[in-house]
Scaffold this motif. Structure first.
Motif, PDB file in Angstrom:
ATOM      1  N   GLN A 132      60.241  19.675  12.456  1.00 52.46           N
ATOM      2  CA  GLN A 132      61.650  19.526  12.123  1.00 52.46           C
ATOM      3  C   GLN A 132      62.214  20.812  11.538  1.00 52.46           C
ATOM      4  N   LEU A 133      61.436  21.491  10.732  1.00 54.66           N
ATOM      5  CA  LEU A 133      61.909  22.724  10.105  1.00 54.66           C
ATOM      6  C   LEU A 133      62.275  23.770  11.157  1.00 54.66           C
ATOM      7  N   ARG A 134      61.426  23.962  12.148  1.00 56.27           N
ATOM      8  CA  ARG A 134      61.727  24.950  13.195  1.00 56.27           C
ATOM      9  C   ARG A 134      62.922  24.525  14.025  1.00 56.27           C
ATOM     10  N   ASN A 135      63.088  23.223  14.246  1.00 54.28           N
ATOM     11  CA  ASN A 135      64.257  22.740  14.969  1.00 54.28           C
ATOM     12  C   ASN A 135      65.529  22.938  14.143  1.00 54.28           C
ATOM     13  N   THR A 173      56.362   9.080  15.196  1.00 60.48           N
ATOM     14  CA  THR A 173      56.561   8.805  13.771  1.00 60.48           C
ATOM     15  C   THR A 173      57.415   9.845  13.060  1.00 60.48           C
ATOM     16  N   THR A 174      57.566  11.033  13.620  1.00 66.56           N
ATOM     17  CA  THR A 174      58.318  12.081  12.930  1.00 66.56           C
ATOM     18  C   THR A 174      59.689  12.272  13.564  1.00 66.56           C
ATOM     19  N   LEU A 190      78.476  21.086   6.579  1.00 65.34           N
ATOM     20  CA  LEU A 190      77.574  20.798   7.694  1.00 65.34           C
ATOM     21  C   LEU A 190      77.079  19.366   7.623  1.00 65.34           C
ATOM     22  N   SER A 191      76.888  18.783   8.795  1.00 65.66           N
ATOM     23  CA  SER A 191      76.368  17.422   8.872  1.00 65.66           C
ATOM     24  C   SER A 191      75.084  17.450   9.702  1.00 65.66           C
ATOM     25  N   TRP A 192      73.979  17.038   9.096  1.00 63.76           N
ATOM     26  CA  TRP A 192      72.678  17.048   9.762  1.00 63.76           C
ATOM     27  C   TRP A 192      72.278  15.619  10.114  1.00 63.76           C
ATOM     28  N   ARG A 193      71.687  15.423  11.300  1.00 65.72           N
ATOM     29  CA  ARG A 193      71.107  14.139  11.687  1.00 65.72           C
ATOM     30  C   ARG A 193      69.742  14.417  12.289  1.00 65.72           C
ATOM     31  N   PHE A 194      68.805  13.536  11.985  1.00 66.73           N
ATOM     32  CA  PHE A 194      67.442  13.703  12.492  1.00 66.73           C
ATOM     33  C   PHE A 194      67.040  12.455  13.249  1.00 66.73           C
ATOM     34  N   SER A 195      66.330  12.642  14.358  1.00 59.05           N
ATOM     35  CA  SER A 195      65.849  11.512  15.131  1.00 59.05           C
ATOM     36  C   SER A 195      64.553  11.899  15.820  1.00 59.05           C
ATOM     37  N   ARG A 196      63.949  10.934  16.479  1.00 57.35           N
ATOM     38  CA  ARG A 196      62.684  11.203  17.165  1.00 57.35           C
ATOM     39  C   ARG A 196      62.947  11.941  18.467  1.00 57.35           C
ATOM     40  N   ALA A 197      62.187  12.973  18.674  1.00 58.74           N
ATOM     41  CA  ALA A 197      62.340  13.777  19.885  1.00 58.74           C
ATOM     42  C   ALA A 197      61.364  13.301  20.941  1.00 58.74           C
ATOM     43  N   SER A 198      61.747  13.466  22.192  1.00 58.74           N
ATOM     44  CA  SER A 198      60.817  13.143  23.275  1.00 58.74           C
ATOM     45  C   SER A 198      59.958  14.369  23.536  1.00 58.74           C
ATOM     46  N   GLY A 199      58.953  14.215  24.362  1.00 59.09           N
ATOM     47  CA  GLY A 199      58.120  15.343  24.733  1.00 59.09           C
ATOM     48  C   GLY A 199      56.826  15.402  23.966  1.00 59.09           C
ATOM     49  N   PRO A 200      56.128  16.536  24.049  1.00 58.44           N
ATOM     50  CA  PRO A 200      54.803  16.652  23.447  1.00 58.44           C
ATOM     51  C   PRO A 200      54.856  16.597  21.930  1.00 58.44           C
ATOM     52  N   GLY A 201      53.798  16.119  21.355  1.00 69.04           N
ATOM     53  CA  GLY A 201      53.730  16.053  19.906  1.00 69.04           C
ATOM     54  C   GLY A 201      52.503  15.307  19.435  1.00 69.04           C
ATOM     55  N   GLY A 215      87.505  18.088  17.422  1.00 67.33           N
ATOM     56  CA  GLY A 215      87.442  19.236  16.526  1.00 67.33           C
ATOM     57  C   GLY A 215      86.082  19.517  15.932  1.00 67.33           C
ATOM     58  N   VAL A 216      85.070  18.739  16.316  1.00 67.75           N
ATOM     59  CA  VAL A 216      83.718  18.893  15.760  1.00 67.75           C
ATOM     60  C   VAL A 216      82.789  19.441  16.837  1.00 67.75           C
ATOM     61  N   ILE A 217      82.026  20.456  16.480  1.00 66.87           N
ATOM     62  CA  ILE A 217      81.020  20.994  17.397  1.00 66.87           C
ATOM     63  C   ILE A 217      79.650  20.504  16.939  1.00 66.87           C
ATOM     64  N   THR A 218      78.836  20.073  17.899  1.00 65.43           N
ATOM     65  CA  THR A 218      77.500  19.563  17.599  1.00 65.43           C
ATOM     66  C   THR A 218      76.478  20.336  18.410  1.00 65.43           C
ATOM     67  N   VAL A 219      75.409  20.741  17.733  1.00 63.10           N
ATOM     68  CA  VAL A 219      74.323  21.484  18.364  1.00 63.10           C
ATOM     69  C   VAL A 219      73.047  20.667  18.189  1.00 63.10           C
ATOM     70  N   ILE A 220      72.263  20.557  19.251  1.00 59.35           N
ATOM     71  CA  ILE A 220      71.026  19.769  19.222  1.00 59.35           C
ATOM     72  C   ILE A 220      69.839  20.691  19.456  1.00 59.35           C
ATOM     73  N   ALA A 221      68.786  20.505  18.687  1.00 52.70           N
ATOM     74  CA  ALA A 221      67.552  21.264  18.871  1.00 52.70           C
ATOM     75  C   ALA A 221      66.372  20.301  18.827  1.00 52.70           C
ATOM     76  N   ALA A 222      65.568  20.321  19.872  1.00 48.51           N
ATOM     77  CA  ALA A 222      64.392  19.454  19.919  1.00 48.51           C
ATOM     78  C   ALA A 222      63.230  20.135  20.620  1.00 48.51           C
ATOM     79  N   GLU A 223      63.295  21.468  20.736  1.00 51.37           N
ATOM     80  CA  GLU A 223      62.267  22.160  21.513  1.00 51.37           C
ATOM     81  C   GLU A 223      60.978  22.421  20.737  1.00 51.37           C
ATOM     82  N   HIS A 224      61.016  22.319  19.407  1.00 51.38           N
ATOM     83  CA  HIS A 224      59.823  22.559  18.600  1.00 51.38           C
ATOM     84  C   HIS A 224      59.250  21.238  18.104  1.00 51.38           C
ATOM     85  N   ARG A 225      57.991  21.274  17.722  1.00 47.16           N
ATOM     86  CA  ARG A 225      57.356  20.049  17.246  1.00 47.16           C
ATOM     87  C   ARG A 225      57.660  19.771  15.787  1.00 47.16           C
TER      88      ARG A 225
END
Length: 145
Positions: free
Chosen positions: A87-90, A39-40, A22-33, A75-85
């Motif tokens: 990172q752990l829940r995302n 910063t997160t 698995l390959s994980w990437r983290f970035s700043r999400a838009s929306g409420p926070g 051949g790579v599938i990517t899934v994005i999650a940014a609905e939670h505030r």
């Protein structure tokens, strides 16, 4: 490691994607926070090389490639999650989403439907109901006075 970032993703009883693939990437999400939104890094991208993995047999790779067609990029599938505030829940949401997609992609096709004739009783009931409805509508018509 890192609060569960490198955990295996369990797809079904027989298939578990190892954390090493698995390959994980983290970035700043838009929306409420609130103040922490700038910063997160709460947005999560989870990628897995479906066609390059040795985890799936060739038949399942073909089935997954066919069903995931437009979602696969080289051949790579990517899934994005940014609905939670957080990172752990995302991360949990992204892992669950990936597991669901892969489970659907490698699932056995449904059994073909066997065509059957309607029973005589069901045909008779259908015809009787049609006649009853027709009679009801005929009774609504104006009669010449």
């Amino acid at each position: 490691m890192l609060g569960g970032v490198l955990e295996d993703v369990r797809v079904n009883d027989r298939l578990t994607i190892p954390a090493a693939e698995l390959s994980w990437r983290f970035s700043r999400a838009s929306g409420p926070g609130g103040q922490g939104v700038n910063t997160t890094d709460s947005r999560v991208e989870l990628s897995w090389d479906v066609l390059g993995s040795d985890l799936l047999p060739p038949m399942l790779k073909e089935r997954a490639a066919e069903r995931l067609g437009a979602r696969l990029v080289q051949g790579v599938i990517t899934v994005i999650a940014a609905e939670h505030r957080s990172q752990l829940r995302n991360r949990e949401a992204a892992a669950g989403r990936l597991a669901g997609l892969i489970a659907g992609a490698v699932a056995a096709p449904p059994r073909a439907r066997r065509a059957t004739k309607p029973t005589r009783g069901s045909v008779e009931r259908r015809i009787a109901e049609k006649k009853r409805r027709g009679q009801t509508k005929r009774n609504r018509r104006d009669t010449d006075d």
